[in-house]
Write an enzyme that holds these catalytic residues in place. Structure first.
Site, PDB file in Angstrom:
ATOM      1  CD  GLU A  23      18.059  66.149 -13.429  1.00  0.00           C
ATOM      2  OE1 GLU A  23      18.612  65.761 -14.467  1.00  0.00           O
ATOM      3  OE2 GLU A  23      18.333  67.238 -12.881  1.00  0.00           O
TER       4      GLU A  23
ATOM      5  CD  GLU B 213      21.017  67.978  -9.529  1.00  0.00           C
ATOM      6  OE1 GLU B 213      20.670  66.824  -9.214  1.00  0.00           O
ATOM      7  OE2 GLU B 213      21.386  68.305 -10.673  1.00  0.00           O
TER       8      GLU B 213
END
Ligand code: NAG
Ligand code: NAG
Ligand code: NAG
Ligand code: NAG
Ligand code: NAG
Ligand code: NAG
Ligand code: NAG
Length: 542
Positions: free
Chosen positions: A266, A368
């Site tokens: 991220e 994820e």
């Protein structure tokens, strides 16, 4: 006060019983009042998913594996094909879906399914008695379980750690001479990864992701927020590349070979979580000037090592890809695009389609996902929650394998048809509160560990994952099909041809009523079955 469940009592009991482990194959259900059941595993009882109890296959016999909200878990049935001539003589029931398999339409090739060896996951796993600790990993990676064949390994701490840390907190150690793996790696993650590799019959493709650099390399001087000091080309960007490669080398020296890595988890995050706040431009320049040359210098060449970019929510795919791949050196090294599921309900998944059509030689991996992450609207752990299992199935089919028939009931998901090749879950196991998480970012997991009671719970999400991972092995190729239907509501499905030349068809019925499914395969004719309300089925035939 002595309690029957005090942990010393349990440990004593467990010591006595380790040698008595009996593999009981049936699920021991427990209802926590969340709509469906979990299966309980303790040192004496744990259900397994061995294929030898699934008798395949007379050529025209279809093996059916079924799990339902009402409590079936990997329930086995079979049905035989009938010749197409019989079809004309029968009529559909009111609610039906009629699927024609098209073996000639070949789509993407599958890489695999897996979960993440976070600090918290592996701490939870190790909190169990050894026999159960091994059993849990077998549940995911062995033939008795889901047959996962991928794994994600964090580089240093994440929100699923018990503390904020990195591998070198010595300000000014620019040569990283004091770089050292943590106790979390040595005591928890590495033993779990090695055991998974041991019990998996296929190579486990492992990839690493970093969350944050050590504090002294960052503008915030903090694990959370901030970014690297200086600019690409400068000292701290170089040290960060060295640091990442030192991690790969440290794992290699312990005989864990990474298949690949992402350029960072991220990358755009800049808040309470372990994060680095890269822009597409700083990521491109970091890769070009530092990380890729360093990787190549250490033998991690593009033919042997998969570097993936993005590794965050889908709205960032195009902004990153367009900038990072605009550099030809970086573009030629990077193997793929990784993305996370959290905003798949909000942003149009067409961006995934667009990207996979634009960057045809890249791998597309969902890296994820977890349920229970949205604190404002849901609790972290919800034991036995079937809705969460449906959300997993829906995401896997839609994001990866992409045929979405009708979207009325789940209208906040978007239609797409494109080809990602892997789906990797987040924490393999969490505790009953959905942690530990040093920033209290608790969430749900397919397996929830209750160490105090010496047991763990397999959520519906666990079995739903198995409906895919166990029957769609690596190198399976997605095939086409056409659908006719009577119902407004949807059923959601995907079909693969496996390397063993089996067809694996997975069908989710998210309706609260039964639906008739007719499947046609020109090779044999057709079969028809009842899809129970809120259920998932895998159909396997030659
Ligand atoms: C199951 O999880 C969903 C999504 O988090 C939630 O909306 C729902 O209330 C949960 N169901 C129960 C029975 O708690
Ligand atoms: C394990 O679960 C089974 C079924 O609930 C129970 O009979 C058994 O006593 C449990 N074993 C232990 C060690 O708690
Ligand atoms: C099909 O199921 C029946 C029982 O329901 C069983 O007797 C039979 O062996 C199964 N056939 C195959 C080919 O698995
Ligand atoms: C790092 O290594 C280089 C080359 O070996 C050396 O010249 C330099 O002094 C070292 N820097 C530090 C801070 O240790
Ligand atoms: C790594 O593997 C080699 C060769 O199999 C072996 O000699 C060595 O002891 C292993 N090292 C570790 C740390 O497991
Ligand atoms: C890509 O590179 C070209 C030439 O250097 C430049 O003109 C263009 O703006 C770049 N596009 C992006 C999205 O960075
Ligand atoms: C996490 O929750 C605990 C208990 O509620 C609290 O003491 C602690 O301050 C919280 N930590 C953070 C980082 O919010």
């Amino acid at each position: 006060m002595f309690s029957l469940y005090s942990s010393s009592y349990i440990k004593l009991l467990i010591l006595i019983q380790v040698i008595l482990i009996v593999v009981s194959r049936e699920c021991i259900p427990r209802d926590f009042g969340k709509g469906s059941i979990v299966c309980v595993c303790n040192v004496t009882h744990c259900d397994d998913l061995k294929l030898d109890r699934m008798k395949t296959n007379e050529a025209d016999t279809v093996t059916i594996v079924e799990s339902t909200k009402s409590g079936k878990r990997f329930y086995l049935k079979n049905v035989s094909f009938k010749s197409a001539a019989h079809f004309k003589q029968r009529t559909h029931s009111q609610n039906y879906i009629d699927v024609t398999i098209d073996r000639t339409k070949k789509k993407q090739t599958l890489i695999g399914f897996g979960g993440s060896f976070t600090d918290s996951a592996t701490i939870n796993i190790k909190s169990l008695p050894q026999a159960l600790e091994q059993r849990l990993i077998e549940d995911y990676y062995s033939e008795n379980g889901l047959e996962y064949n991928m794994g994600r390994i964090p580089i240093g701490g994440t929100d699923f750690s018990t503390r904020a840390y990195a591998y070198n907190e010595f300000d000014g150690d620019y040569n990283l001479t004091r770089f050292a793996l943590s106790n979390e790696d040595l005591e928890f993650k590495i033993p779990a990864v090695k055991y998974a590799e041991k019990v998996s019959k296929q190579p486990v493709l492992l990839f690493a992701s970093s969350w944050s650099a050590p504090k002294w390399m960052k503008t915030s001087r903090n694990i959370c927020g901030g970014t690297l000091r200086g600019k690409p080309g400068g000292r701290f960007y170089k040290i960060w590349a060295d640091y990442n490669v030192k991690f790969l080398e440290a794992y290699r020296s312990l005989n864990i070979t990474l298949w690949g890595m992402t350029a960072g988890n991220e990358p755009t995050q800049d808040y309470y979580i372990n994060s680095m706040n890269f822009s597409p431009e700083t990521q491109r320049d970091f890769l070009k000037l530092h990380l890729i040359p360093k990787l190549e210098q250490h033998g991690y060449t593009a033919d042997k090592f998969k570097l993936m970019i993005v590794d965050t929510n889908i709205q960032h795919i195009m902004p990153f890809a367009e900038v990072v791949f605009n550099d030809s050196y970086v573009e030629s090294y990077v193997s793929g695009i990784a993305f996370h599921w959290y905003f798949n309900r909000i942003f149009s998944l067409n961006v995934v389609t667009e990207a996979s059509e634009k960057y045809r030689d890249k791998l597309f991996l969902s890296t994820e996902a977890c349920a229970g992450w949205n604190k404002e609207i849901e609790e972290a752990v919800s034991l036995g929650n079937w809705t969460r299992a449906e959300a997993y199935a829906f995401d896997i089919i839609q994001v990866q394998f992409a045929i979405q028939i009708d979207l009325i009931a789940l209208s906040n998901f978007k239609v797409l048809n494109h080809g990602a090749q892997a789906w990797v879950d987040w924490n393999l196991a969490l505790d009953i509160d959905g942690g530990p998480s040093w920033i209290n970012n608790t969430v749900d997991a397919p397996i929830i560990v209750n160490a105090e009671h010496g047991e763990y719970y397999k959520n519906p999400m666990f079995y739903v994952l198995g409906h895919f991972s166990k029957f769609i092995p690596r190198s399976s190729v997605r095939i086409g099909f056409e659908v006719q239907k009577s119902i407004l509501n949807n059923a959601i499905l995907t079909a693969f041809e496996t390397p063993q030349n089996n067809i694996a068809l997975v069908v989710l019925n998210p309706n609260e009523f039964d639906v008739e499914l007719v499947v046609r395969d020109a090779k044999y004719g057709f079969f028809s079955v009842e899809l129970l309300a809120n259920s998932i089925q895998t159909f396997i035939w030659k």
